[in-house]
Design an enzyme around this catalytic site. Structure first.
Site, PDB file in Angstrom:
ATOM      1  N   ARG A   1      10.910  -4.218  -8.002  1.00  0.00           N
ATOM      2  CA  ARG A   1      10.436  -2.849  -8.196  1.00  0.00           C
ATOM      3  C   ARG A   1       9.998  -2.662  -9.644  1.00  0.00           C
ATOM      4  O   ARG A   1      10.682  -2.002 -10.426  1.00  0.00           O
ATOM      5  CB  ARG A   1      11.543  -1.846  -7.864  1.00  0.00           C
ATOM      6  CG  ARG A   1      12.070  -1.914  -6.435  1.00  0.00           C
ATOM      7  CD  ARG A   1      11.082  -1.343  -5.458  1.00  0.00           C
ATOM      8  NE  ARG A   1      11.698  -1.073  -4.163  1.00  0.00           N
ATOM      9  CZ  ARG A   1      11.042  -0.674  -3.089  1.00  0.00           C
ATOM     10  NH1 ARG A   1       9.727  -0.504  -3.160  1.00  0.00           N
ATOM     11  NH2 ARG A   1      11.651  -0.444  -1.954  1.00  0.00           N
TER      12      ARG A   1
ATOM     13  N   LYS B   1       3.785   5.585   5.252  1.00  0.00           N
ATOM     14  CA  LYS B   1       3.163   4.271   5.103  1.00  0.00           C
ATOM     15  C   LYS B   1       3.058   3.521   6.424  1.00  0.00           C
ATOM     16  O   LYS B   1       2.840   2.313   6.449  1.00  0.00           O
ATOM     17  CB  LYS B   1       3.963   3.448   4.091  1.00  0.00           C
ATOM     18  CG  LYS B   1       4.023   4.109   2.719  1.00  0.00           C
ATOM     19  CD  LYS B   1       4.828   3.270   1.763  1.00  0.00           C
ATOM     20  CE  LYS B   1       5.004   4.003   0.454  1.00  0.00           C
ATOM     21  NZ  LYS B   1       5.761   3.195  -0.522  1.00  0.00           N
TER      22      LYS B   1
ATOM     23  N   PRO C   1       0.812  -1.208   0.000  1.00  0.00           N
ATOM     24  CA  PRO C   1       0.000   0.000   0.000  1.00  0.00           C
ATOM     25  C   PRO C   1       0.849   1.264   0.000  1.00  0.00           C
ATOM     26  O   PRO C   1       1.913   1.321   0.602  1.00  0.00           O
ATOM     27  CB  PRO C   1      -0.808  -0.125   1.291  1.00  0.00           C
ATOM     28  CG  PRO C   1      -0.870  -1.586   1.545  1.00  0.00           C
ATOM     29  CD  PRO C   1       0.444  -2.131   1.070  1.00  0.00           C
ATOM     30  N   GLU C   2       0.351   2.271  -0.699  1.00  0.00           N
ATOM     31  CA  GLU C   2       1.037   3.556  -0.749  1.00  0.00           C
ATOM     32  C   GLU C   2       0.370   4.508   0.231  1.00  0.00           C
ATOM     33  O   GLU C   2      -0.557   4.145   0.950  1.00  0.00           O
ATOM     34  CB  GLU C   2       1.035   4.070  -2.185  1.00  0.00           C
ATOM     35  CG  GLU C   2       1.560   3.000  -3.132  1.00  0.00           C
ATOM     36  CD  GLU C   2       2.072   3.504  -4.469  1.00  0.00           C
ATOM     37  OE1 GLU C   2       2.409   4.688  -4.590  1.00  0.00           O
ATOM     38  OE2 GLU C   2       2.148   2.680  -5.398  1.00  0.00           O
TER      39      GLU C   2
END
Length: 280
Positions: free
Chosen positions: A252, A51, A2-3
């Site tokens: 990533r 976060k 989650p961002e």
């Protein structure tokens, strides 16, 4: 993972369910805190920091959690069946007279003195959705290492807190540069736009009733490049590309359009990690 906007939403749900209420059930299922008992204490607030989630509790205590890739907090009415995963994945239970918050697959869970919160979040840069947001400081942090690739600098929570892989890729697209462009090579006018643009994207998504990030404003085409490889770019129809960025210690997946975005990019583009996912 989650961002910042997703964590902000999680904090709001937890705050609405727990804040101002006395805990009638407390169960922290990690060895270090297995004997900790928070029952009888009032939850003061649940606050996001980048976060990270900070559940502040009467008596000067803070329950710090981070969701990373798979963690989640679910809130249930006391008559509801818990559906967040199997029982062995539960790491925390905080119950009140009418609501129960259940933390599943939490890779980070620690009980701190509230005065020691800096141990958990003191390293973070200005929070895009927080009261400490400072665009000038965020930009100065990013520019402090001019040789660093922009995408890596955006993911570094010490520079500014709240951006993950989705917003990294989308921000670079909107700025018209690749995520591999050195920060110092970013044109001055675009560098000046970056902090406000990042904040605008997260703010636009934090209040959405259903978590479906959009940066385009187009129904059914929510994102410009993230998760779209090898489909055509929404602007120029060139196939979107994807490659991993970073030192390889974490996956990533990074997306870009080779026509709309200027700057260096990997010589080869393995089509891996093309599923939409978020990161820390």
């Amino acid at each position: 993972m989650p961002e910042g906007d997703t964590v902000w939403q999680a904090a709001r749900r937890l705050h609405d369910a727990l804040a101002g209420k006395v805990l009638t059930r407390s169960d922290l299922r990690v060895p270090k805190y297995a004997t900790a008992d928070l029952t009888g204490r009032t939850v003061l607030e649940v606050a996001p920091r980048g976060k990270h989630l900070l559940t502040r509790i009467e008596g000067g205590l803070t329950l710090h959690s981070h969701l990373r890739m798979d963690g989640s907090w679910k809130v249930y009415a006391n008559h509801q069946r818990w559906t967040g995963g199997p029982t062995h994945q539960i790491r925390a239970i905080l119950g009140t007279a009418d609501r129960t918050a259940v933390g599943y697959r939490l890779p980070v869970l620690e009980l701190l003195r509230t005065t020691d919160e800096h141990r958990a979040v003191g390293h973070l840069g200005p929070d895009l959705l927080g009261p400490d947001w400072n665009p000038d400081q965020a930009l100065a942090n990013l520019l402090a290492d001019p040789a660093r690739p922009l995408g890596e600098a955006l993911l570094d929570q010490r520079n500014l807190a709240g951006i993950g892989n989705v917003y990294k890729s989308e921000l670079c697209f909107l700025l018209g540069v690749t995520p591999w462009l050195p920060v110092g090579a970013l044109p001055a006018d675009r560098a000046a736009q970056l902090p406000a643009l990042a904040k605008q994207l997260l703010e636009a998504n934090r209040d959405r009733p259903i978590r479906a990030t959009t940066t385009t404003g187009r129904r059914g085409q929510d994102l410009f490049v993230y998760g779209r490889a090898p489909r055509p770019c929404l602007r120029c129809h060139t196939p979107v590309r994807v490659a991993d960025q970073g030192d390889g210690s974490r996956e990533r997946p990074t997306y870009w359009c080779p026509t709309c975005q200027r700057g260096p990019a990997p010589a080869t583009t393995p089509l891996r990690g093309t599923q939409r996912r978020t990161t820390n």
